[in-house]
Write a protein that holds these residues in place. Structure first.
Motif, PDB file in Angstrom:
ATOM      1  N   UNK A  36       0.827  -1.212   0.000  1.00 35.32           N
ATOM      2  CA  UNK A  36       0.000   0.000   0.000  1.00 35.32           C
ATOM      3  C   UNK A  36       0.861   1.263   0.000  1.00 35.32           C
ATOM      4  N   UNK A  37       1.964   1.234   0.734  1.00 35.00           N
ATOM      5  CA  UNK A  37       2.881   2.383   0.741  1.00 35.00           C
ATOM      6  C   UNK A  37       3.435   2.604  -0.655  1.00 35.00           C
ATOM      7  N   UNK A  38       3.855   1.531  -1.317  1.00 33.48           N
ATOM      8  CA  UNK A  38       4.406   1.644  -2.671  1.00 33.48           C
ATOM      9  C   UNK A  38       3.353   2.156  -3.660  1.00 33.48           C
ATOM     10  N   UNK A  39       2.150   1.623  -3.566  1.00 30.50           N
ATOM     11  CA  UNK A  39       1.072   2.065  -4.448  1.00 30.50           C
ATOM     12  C   UNK A  39       0.758   3.538  -4.204  1.00 30.50           C
ATOM     13  N   UNK A  54       1.007   9.322  -5.468  1.00 32.76           N
ATOM     14  CA  UNK A  54       1.418  10.670  -5.049  1.00 32.76           C
ATOM     15  C   UNK A  54       2.353  11.322  -6.063  1.00 32.76           C
ATOM     16  N   UNK A  55       3.192  10.516  -6.691  1.00 35.34           N
ATOM     17  CA  UNK A  55       4.072  11.049  -7.734  1.00 35.34           C
ATOM     18  C   UNK A  55       3.224  11.603  -8.880  1.00 35.34           C
ATOM     19  N   UNK A  56       2.215  10.847  -9.280  1.00 34.84           N
ATOM     20  CA  UNK A  56       1.319  11.318 -10.341  1.00 34.84           C
ATOM     21  C   UNK A  56       0.591  12.590  -9.946  1.00 34.84           C
ATOM     22  N   UNK A  66      -2.759   7.215   4.410  1.00 36.67           N
ATOM     23  CA  UNK A  66      -1.629   6.300   4.571  1.00 36.67           C
ATOM     24  C   UNK A  66      -1.022   6.407   5.968  1.00 36.67           C
ATOM     25  N   UNK A  67      -0.860   7.630   6.464  1.00 33.36           N
ATOM     26  CA  UNK A  67      -0.316   7.807   7.814  1.00 33.36           C
ATOM     27  C   UNK A  67      -1.217   7.154   8.860  1.00 33.36           C
ATOM     28  N   UNK A  83      11.860  -1.883   2.125  1.00 37.76           N
ATOM     29  CA  UNK A  83      12.362  -0.670   1.490  1.00 37.76           C
ATOM     30  C   UNK A  83      11.479   0.558   1.630  1.00 37.76           C
ATOM     31  N   UNK A  84      10.274   0.526   1.066  1.00 33.33           N
ATOM     32  CA  UNK A  84       9.433   1.730   1.066  1.00 33.33           C
ATOM     33  C   UNK A  84       8.980   2.125   2.466  1.00 33.33           C
ATOM     34  N   UNK A  85       8.697   1.132   3.303  1.00 35.93           N
ATOM     35  CA  UNK A  85       8.323   1.423   4.690  1.00 35.93           C
ATOM     36  C   UNK A  85       9.478   2.090   5.405  1.00 35.93           C
ATOM     37  N   UNK A  86      10.672   1.563   5.213  1.00 34.45           N
ATOM     38  CA  UNK A  86      11.880   2.128   5.822  1.00 34.45           C
ATOM     39  C   UNK A  86      12.094   3.569   5.368  1.00 34.45           C
ATOM     40  N   UNK A  87      11.993   3.810   4.074  1.00 37.60           N
ATOM     41  CA  UNK A  87      12.208   5.157   3.538  1.00 37.60           C
ATOM     42  C   UNK A  87      11.174   6.131   4.102  1.00 37.60           C
ATOM     43  N   UNK A  88       9.919   5.698   4.194  1.00 36.06           N
ATOM     44  CA  UNK A  88       8.877   6.570   4.722  1.00 36.06           C
ATOM     45  C   UNK A  88       9.129   6.883   6.200  1.00 36.06           C
ATOM     46  N   UNK A  89       9.485   5.879   6.989  1.00 34.02           N
ATOM     47  CA  UNK A  89       9.761   6.105   8.407  1.00 34.02           C
ATOM     48  C   UNK A  89      10.965   7.029   8.589  1.00 34.02           C
ATOM     49  N   UNK A  90      12.002   6.834   7.780  1.00 28.32           N
ATOM     50  CA  UNK A  90      13.172   7.721   7.844  1.00 28.32           C
ATOM     51  C   UNK A  90      12.788   9.152   7.453  1.00 28.32           C
ATOM     52  N   UNK A  91      11.898   9.293   6.487  1.00 26.62           N
ATOM     53  CA  UNK A  91      11.435  10.614   6.059  1.00 26.62           C
ATOM     54  C   UNK A  91      10.686  11.316   7.184  1.00 26.62           C
TER      55      UNK A  91
END
Length: 115
Positions: A15-18, A23-25, A42-43, A67-75
């Motif tokens: 879901x984070x990746x989707x 969000x990019x679009x 999402x939050x 990966x994506x979960x990690x990047x989001x948490x780091x963000x």
């Protein structure tokens, strides 16, 4: 406090990746209201999985996740650090900017199209 199962974490990662690609679009379309709505949703899901609390503090070690979960948490961590220095309210937009910049696909494929 019950930890989410591996299956729940895999669903959350998907879901984070989707959401990221959505969000990019929306960023390319400059539809910021829809971006904020999707990101808030999402939050809420991440909070329900007990990875963050209601103050957006990260409750887990980001490197322990995919990966994506990690990047989001780091963000989230980085965004909270930045706001303390500037004494400004943390906004979804600030977190999104950091998250998108940390995503390699966004940096290579989508960001150059914006200029």
């Amino acid at each position: 406090m019950t930890q989410p199962s591996n299956e729940q974490l895999q669903e959350l990662e998907a879901e984070i990746e989707q959401t990221l690609y959505s969000l990019i679009g929306l960023e390319l379309e400059e539809n910021y209201a829809a971006m904020n709505t999707q990101f808030a949703y999402l939050l809420a899901k991440i909070q329900a999985a007990q990875l963050i609390d209601y103050k957006l503090d990260v409750l887990v070690e980001p490197q322990a996740y995919t990966t994506e979960t990690c990047i989001l948490l780091q963000s989230l961590i980085e965004a909270k650090t930045r706001t303390n220095k500037r004494h400004r309210l943390l906004t979804h937009r600030m977190i999104l900017k950091i998250w998108l910049r940390k995503n390699q696909r966004f940096m290579r494929e989508f960001l150059p199209q914006m200029f």
